[in-house]
Motif scaffolding. Sequence first.
Motif, PDB file in Angstrom:
ATOM      1  N   VAL A 117      51.970  34.949 -19.267  1.00  0.00           N
ATOM      2  CA  VAL A 117      53.295  35.351 -19.729  1.00  0.00           C
ATOM      3  C   VAL A 117      53.139  36.653 -20.495  1.00  0.00           C
ATOM      4  CG1 VAL A 117      55.234  34.757 -21.237  1.00  0.00           C
ATOM      5  CG2 VAL A 117      54.131  32.969 -19.884  1.00  0.00           C
ATOM      6  N   ALA A 118      54.032  37.595 -20.224  1.00  0.00           N
ATOM      7  CA  ALA A 118      54.101  38.837 -20.994  1.00  0.00           C
ATOM      8  C   ALA A 118      55.390  38.792 -21.810  1.00  0.00           C
ATOM      9  CB  ALA A 118      54.109  40.049 -20.080  1.00  0.00           C
ATOM     10  N   VAL A 119      55.316  39.238 -23.053  1.00  0.00           N
ATOM     11  CA  VAL A 119      56.492  39.250 -23.922  1.00  0.00           C
ATOM     12  C   VAL A 119      56.592  40.612 -24.590  1.00  0.00           C
ATOM     13  CG1 VAL A 119      57.672  38.154 -25.868  1.00  0.00           C
ATOM     14  CG2 VAL A 119      56.212  36.781 -24.383  1.00  0.00           C
ATOM     15  N   VAL A 126      58.094  39.035 -31.620  1.00  0.00           N
ATOM     16  CA  VAL A 126      56.943  38.779 -30.753  1.00  0.00           C
ATOM     17  C   VAL A 126      55.793  38.200 -31.576  1.00  0.00           C
ATOM     18  CG1 VAL A 126      55.244  39.821 -29.201  1.00  0.00           C
ATOM     19  CG2 VAL A 126      57.646  40.528 -29.083  1.00  0.00           C
ATOM     20  N   THR A 127      55.562  38.753 -32.755  1.00  0.00           N
ATOM     21  CA  THR A 127      54.503  38.252 -33.628  1.00  0.00           C
ATOM     22  C   THR A 127      54.752  36.798 -34.016  1.00  0.00           C
ATOM     23  OG1 THR A 127      54.011  40.454 -34.472  1.00  0.00           O
ATOM     24  CG2 THR A 127      53.324  38.598 -35.843  1.00  0.00           C
ATOM     25  N   ALA A 128      55.991  36.461 -34.322  1.00  0.00           N
ATOM     26  CA  ALA A 128      56.308  35.081 -34.708  1.00  0.00           C
ATOM     27  C   ALA A 128      55.955  34.095 -33.593  1.00  0.00           C
ATOM     28  CB  ALA A 128      57.787  34.966 -35.066  1.00  0.00           C
ATOM     29  N   LYS A 131      51.451  34.816 -33.041  1.00  0.00           N
ATOM     30  CA  LYS A 131      50.452  35.094 -34.086  1.00  0.00           C
ATOM     31  C   LYS A 131      49.329  34.069 -34.171  1.00  0.00           C
ATOM     32  CE  LYS A 131      53.236  33.116 -37.772  1.00  0.00           C
ATOM     33  NZ  LYS A 131      54.006  33.470 -38.951  1.00  0.00           N
ATOM     34  N   ARG A 132      49.550  32.862 -33.727  1.00  0.00           N
ATOM     35  CA  ARG A 132      48.514  31.824 -33.829  1.00  0.00           C
ATOM     36  C   ARG A 132      47.607  31.788 -32.594  1.00  0.00           C
ATOM     37  NH1 ARG A 132      52.504  29.907 -31.311  1.00  0.00           N
ATOM     38  NH2 ARG A 132      52.590  28.025 -30.080  1.00  0.00           N
ATOM     39  N   LEU A 133      47.901  32.597 -31.590  1.00  0.00           N
ATOM     40  CA  LEU A 133      47.122  32.568 -30.356  1.00  0.00           C
ATOM     41  C   LEU A 133      45.891  33.469 -30.470  1.00  0.00           C
ATOM     42  CD1 LEU A 133      50.046  32.770 -27.775  1.00  0.00           C
ATOM     43  CD2 LEU A 133      48.852  30.716 -28.620  1.00  0.00           C
TER      44      LEU A 133
END
Length: 137
Positions: A117-119, A126-128, A131-133
């Motif tokens: 997936v691209a966002v 996007v960070t929200a 960020k945990r990935l």
Amino acid sequence: MSLATKLVLVVRDDLDPALAVNAAAVVGLSLGARLGQPLGADGADASGRSHAGLNTHPVPVLTAPADELRELHDRAQAREDLIAVGFNEVARRARDYDDYLATLKTTSAADVDFVAVAVFGPRNRVTALTKRLPLHA
């Protein structure tokens, strides 16, 4: 200079490295075509050789398990301020694009398994979501 927008590519964490690279390229190209933003200017090296302009955004490639990838796609697609592009198993296994479209038409949304997936969108949004990935290793 901090950019107001951000883009990330997220690939499924159990993919073979060659498939992960391919999946990232597919969603990256597909997202880039939708952005309509100009590339950076062409450049020249010290020898005078020209180098084509590049995307001006950093492009982190992250990983996520299959269920988190689906959730990321669904959450990003639900937001009007984000652009989400998903590459799925139906497309990956298709012999050509017409085959992909025909098979997709008979596949329920619940059975579409994402490979990548691209966002793209506002940096904080996007960070929200991402960020945990972890970065792809």
